[in-house]
Design a protein around this motif. Structure first.
Motif, PDB file in Angstrom:
ATOM      1  N   THR A   1      45.286 -39.270  17.179  1.00  0.00           N
ATOM      2  CA  THR A   1      45.607 -40.072  15.863  1.00  0.00           C
ATOM      3  C   THR A   1      44.622 -41.185  15.753  1.00  0.00           C
ATOM      4  OG1 THR A   1      47.832 -39.159  16.114  1.00  0.00           O
ATOM      5  CG2 THR A   1      47.451 -41.107  14.748  1.00  0.00           C
ATOM      6  N   THR A   2      44.245 -41.317  14.525  1.00  0.00           N
ATOM      7  CA  THR A   2      43.000 -42.233  14.382  1.00  0.00           C
ATOM      8  C   THR A   2      43.540 -43.325  13.092  1.00  0.00           C
ATOM      9  OG1 THR A   2      41.432 -40.934  15.258  1.00  0.00           O
ATOM     10  CG2 THR A   2      40.717 -42.848  13.840  1.00  0.00           C
ATOM     11  N   TRP A   3      43.398 -44.303  13.474  1.00  0.00           N
ATOM     12  CA  TRP A   3      43.546 -45.364  12.176  1.00  0.00           C
ATOM     13  C   TRP A   3      42.238 -46.377  12.296  1.00  0.00           C
ATOM     14  CZ3 TRP A   3      47.931 -47.510   9.173  1.00  0.00           C
ATOM     15  CH2 TRP A   3      49.169 -46.716   9.214  1.00  0.00           C
ATOM     16  N   LYS A   4      42.155 -46.983  11.160  1.00  0.00           N
ATOM     17  CA  LYS A   4      40.941 -47.636  10.927  1.00  0.00           C
ATOM     18  C   LYS A   4      41.515 -49.276  10.436  1.00  0.00           C
ATOM     19  CE  LYS A   4      38.393 -46.137   7.506  1.00  0.00           C
ATOM     20  NZ  LYS A   4      37.806 -45.247   6.877  1.00  0.00           N
TER      21      LYS A   4
ATOM     22  N   LEU B   1      29.628 -40.225  16.828  1.00  0.00           N
ATOM     23  CA  LEU B   1      29.923 -40.864  15.741  1.00  0.00           C
ATOM     24  C   LEU B   1      29.378 -42.273  15.784  1.00  0.00           C
ATOM     25  CD1 LEU B   1      33.674 -39.510  15.060  1.00  0.00           C
ATOM     26  CD2 LEU B   1      31.568 -38.752  13.597  1.00  0.00           C
ATOM     27  N   GLY B   2      28.750 -42.829  16.945  1.00  0.00           N
ATOM     28  CA  GLY B   2      28.288 -44.040  16.556  1.00  0.00           C
ATOM     29  C   GLY B   2      28.712 -45.130  17.428  1.00  0.00           C
TER      30      GLY B   2
ATOM     31  N   MET C   1      34.107 -33.481  13.668  1.00  0.00           N
ATOM     32  CA  MET C   1      34.240 -33.395  15.398  1.00  0.00           C
ATOM     33  C   MET C   1      35.328 -32.438  15.474  1.00  0.00           C
ATOM     34  SD  MET C   1      31.873 -35.000  16.658  1.00  0.00           S
ATOM     35  CE  MET C   1      30.841 -34.327  15.355  1.00  0.00           C
ATOM     36  N   TYR C   2      35.122 -31.099  16.316  1.00  0.00           N
ATOM     37  CA  TYR C   2      36.231 -30.015  16.331  1.00  0.00           C
ATOM     38  C   TYR C   2      37.487 -30.854  17.166  1.00  0.00           C
ATOM     39  CZ  TYR C   2      38.119 -25.765  18.266  1.00  0.00           C
ATOM     40  OH  TYR C   2      38.707 -24.629  18.451  1.00  0.00           O
ATOM     41  N   HIS C   3      37.629 -31.630  18.099  1.00  0.00           N
ATOM     42  CA  HIS C   3      38.694 -31.874  18.777  1.00  0.00           C
ATOM     43  C   HIS C   3      39.468 -33.108  18.008  1.00  0.00           C
ATOM     44  CE1 HIS C   3      36.268 -30.030  21.873  1.00  0.00           C
ATOM     45  NE2 HIS C   3      37.742 -29.386  21.974  1.00  0.00           N
ATOM     46  N   THR C   4      38.912 -34.137  17.496  1.00  0.00           N
ATOM     47  CA  THR C   4      39.406 -35.386  16.763  1.00  0.00           C
ATOM     48  C   THR C   4      39.427 -35.223  15.308  1.00  0.00           C
ATOM     49  OG1 THR C   4      36.944 -36.307  16.655  1.00  0.00           O
ATOM     50  CG2 THR C   4      38.281 -36.953  18.684  1.00  0.00           C
ATOM     51  N   GLY C   5      38.691 -34.141  14.806  1.00  0.00           N
ATOM     52  CA  GLY C   5      38.819 -34.138  13.271  1.00  0.00           C
ATOM     53  C   GLY C   5      38.291 -35.176  12.485  1.00  0.00           C
ATOM     54  N   LEU C   6      37.324 -36.092  13.221  1.00  0.00           N
ATOM     55  CA  LEU C   6      36.615 -37.124  12.567  1.00  0.00           C
ATOM     56  C   LEU C   6      35.199 -36.618  12.189  1.00  0.00           C
ATOM     57  CD1 LEU C   6      37.764 -39.952  15.007  1.00  0.00           C
ATOM     58  CD2 LEU C   6      38.714 -39.411  12.693  1.00  0.00           C
ATOM     59  N   SER C   7      34.708 -37.403  11.182  1.00  0.00           N
ATOM     60  CA  SER C   7      33.446 -37.300  10.576  1.00  0.00           C
ATOM     61  C   SER C   7      32.534 -38.683  10.314  1.00  0.00           C
ATOM     62  CB  SER C   7      33.289 -36.754   9.212  1.00  0.00           C
ATOM     63  OG  SER C   7      33.747 -37.385   8.356  1.00  0.00           O
ATOM     64  N   PRO C   8      31.244 -38.546  10.177  1.00  0.00           N
ATOM     65  CA  PRO C   8      30.824 -40.257  10.239  1.00  0.00           C
ATOM     66  C   PRO C   8      31.117 -40.776   8.770  1.00  0.00           C
ATOM     67  CG  PRO C   8      29.171 -38.309  10.864  1.00  0.00           C
ATOM     68  CD  PRO C   8      30.483 -37.601  10.581  1.00  0.00           C
TER      69      PRO C   8
ATOM     70  N   VAL D   1      44.502 -48.795   7.767  1.00  0.00           N
ATOM     71  CA  VAL D   1      44.776 -47.400   7.003  1.00  0.00           C
ATOM     72  C   VAL D   1      44.727 -46.234   8.026  1.00  0.00           C
ATOM     73  CG1 VAL D   1      43.944 -48.349   4.863  1.00  0.00           C
ATOM     74  CG2 VAL D   1      42.241 -47.065   6.476  1.00  0.00           C
ATOM     75  N   PHE D   2      45.550 -45.089   7.796  1.00  0.00           N
ATOM     76  CA  PHE D   2      45.397 -44.077   8.437  1.00  0.00           C
ATOM     77  C   PHE D   2      44.466 -43.057   8.393  1.00  0.00           C
ATOM     78  CE2 PHE D   2      46.527 -39.373   8.307  1.00  0.00           C
ATOM     79  CZ  PHE D   2      46.881 -39.156   9.608  1.00  0.00           C
ATOM     80  N   VAL D   3      43.495 -42.608   9.245  1.00  0.00           N
ATOM     81  CA  VAL D   3      42.448 -41.702   8.935  1.00  0.00           C
ATOM     82  C   VAL D   3      42.571 -40.330   8.988  1.00  0.00           C
ATOM     83  CG1 VAL D   3      39.943 -41.339   9.590  1.00  0.00           C
ATOM     84  CG2 VAL D   3      40.927 -43.676   9.616  1.00  0.00           C
ATOM     85  N   GLN D   4      43.201 -39.981  10.205  1.00  0.00           N
ATOM     86  CA  GLN D   4      43.307 -38.447  10.833  1.00  0.00           C
ATOM     87  C   GLN D   4      44.255 -38.383  11.963  1.00  0.00           C
ATOM     88  OE1 GLN D   4      43.327 -35.437  10.161  1.00  0.00           O
ATOM     89  NE2 GLN D   4      41.003 -34.822   9.932  1.00  0.00           N
TER      90      GLN D   4
END
Length: 267
Positions: free
Chosen positions: A57-60, A90-91, A11-18, A48-51
């Motif tokens: 900023t994303t954690w899981k 991403l669901g 994803m362009y703005h969040t930097g996340l992927s499936p 855990v830190f993701v991106q």
């Protein structure tokens, strides 16, 4: 027709992927990137830190055996649109805003939490998705889970309607800005919204509730009170801020356990 992300698409703005999000259906979306790590670890001490990309900023974490994302949106409605659009691709289907707020009623005190069931659409971003007559409403199932969790944990809370603004100062009729000026059309607005029974000012609910409703998704909101506008413009002392934060962390974790458990039972 929904446009879901391709398996390796970023994803362009969040930097996340499936691959990064592991099929997460729930996301907690605080505004402040600095709040993400603490919130994720309150859910799961092995979070855990993701991106980290732009405001996001994303954690899981794992809650009741399910992956839950904790991702900052940045402040205000426009940033929320990026978060909802890309997490939906991403669901993610359920969003809970977790943040801070200023109360505008005498019986809502610093350190309490406010669970909003709706929002006054004083934002601008939601108007790109639905006409102003369209209501900004939280999902009843999520709202009830947050209420039940607060009662179980004996966390003092109020459920009500927030006023979502794009401006922290004149939009919320604050006079402690650089100029001290509030437009004539906004003067008296705090007293008016108080008389209408609104509970608090904040900056994201209206956009979040409108977008998720339009998209067939669900959302809720829980915010800790860090200012009591009936008394002062000031933010509360640090220890009260920490108390509010602890309370909304505990409450949202318990609510997620209820929501995920109920989903598993009904399958």
């Amino acid at each position: 027709m929904p446009h879901y992300a391709l398996p390796h698409e970023i994803m362009y703005h969040t930097g996340l992927s499936p691959e990064m999000t592991e099929g997460a259906r729930y996301a907690l979306v605080p505004g402040d990137p600095g709040r993400v790590e603490g919130l994720a670890k309150a859910l799961d001490d092995k979070a855990v830190f993701v991106q980290s990309h732009r405001d996001f900023t994303t954690w899981k974490a794992r809650v009741a055996g399910e992956t839950v994302l904790v991702m900052s949106t940045g402040m205000g409605g426009p940033c929320v649109t990026f978060a909802v659009e890309e997490l939906a691709r991403l669901g993610v289907v359920s969003f809970i805003r977790v943040g801070t707020t200023g109360s505008i009623q005498e019986n809502i005190n610093p350190g309490d939490v406010v669970i909003n069931r709706g929002a006054v659409r004083m934002d601008g971003a939601s108007k790109a998705y639905a006409p102003i007559e369209y209501p900004a409403m939280a999902d009843m199932r999520i709202t009830m889970a947050l209420e039940e969790a607060a009662r179980e944990l004996k966390v003092p809370y109020r459920t009500g309607i927030s006023v979502s603004t794009d401006s922290f100062w004149p939009g919320q009729e604050r006079y402690d800005s650089f100029s001290g000026y509030v437009r004539r059309s906004l003067q008296g607005s705090l007293a008016e919204y108080r008389a209408l029974g609104c509970t608090n000012f904040e900056m994201e609910n209206a956009t979040l509730f409108t977008l998720t409703s339009v998209m067939g998704l669900s959302a809720g909101s829980i915010c800790g009170v860090v200012a009591k506008r009936t008394d002062s413009e000031a933010i509360v002392p640090h220890e009260v801020y920490e108390l509010a934060e602890k309370r909304f962390q505990q409450t949202v974790k318990r609510a997620l356990e209820m929501l995920i458990g109920h989903f598993m039972i009904t399958l």
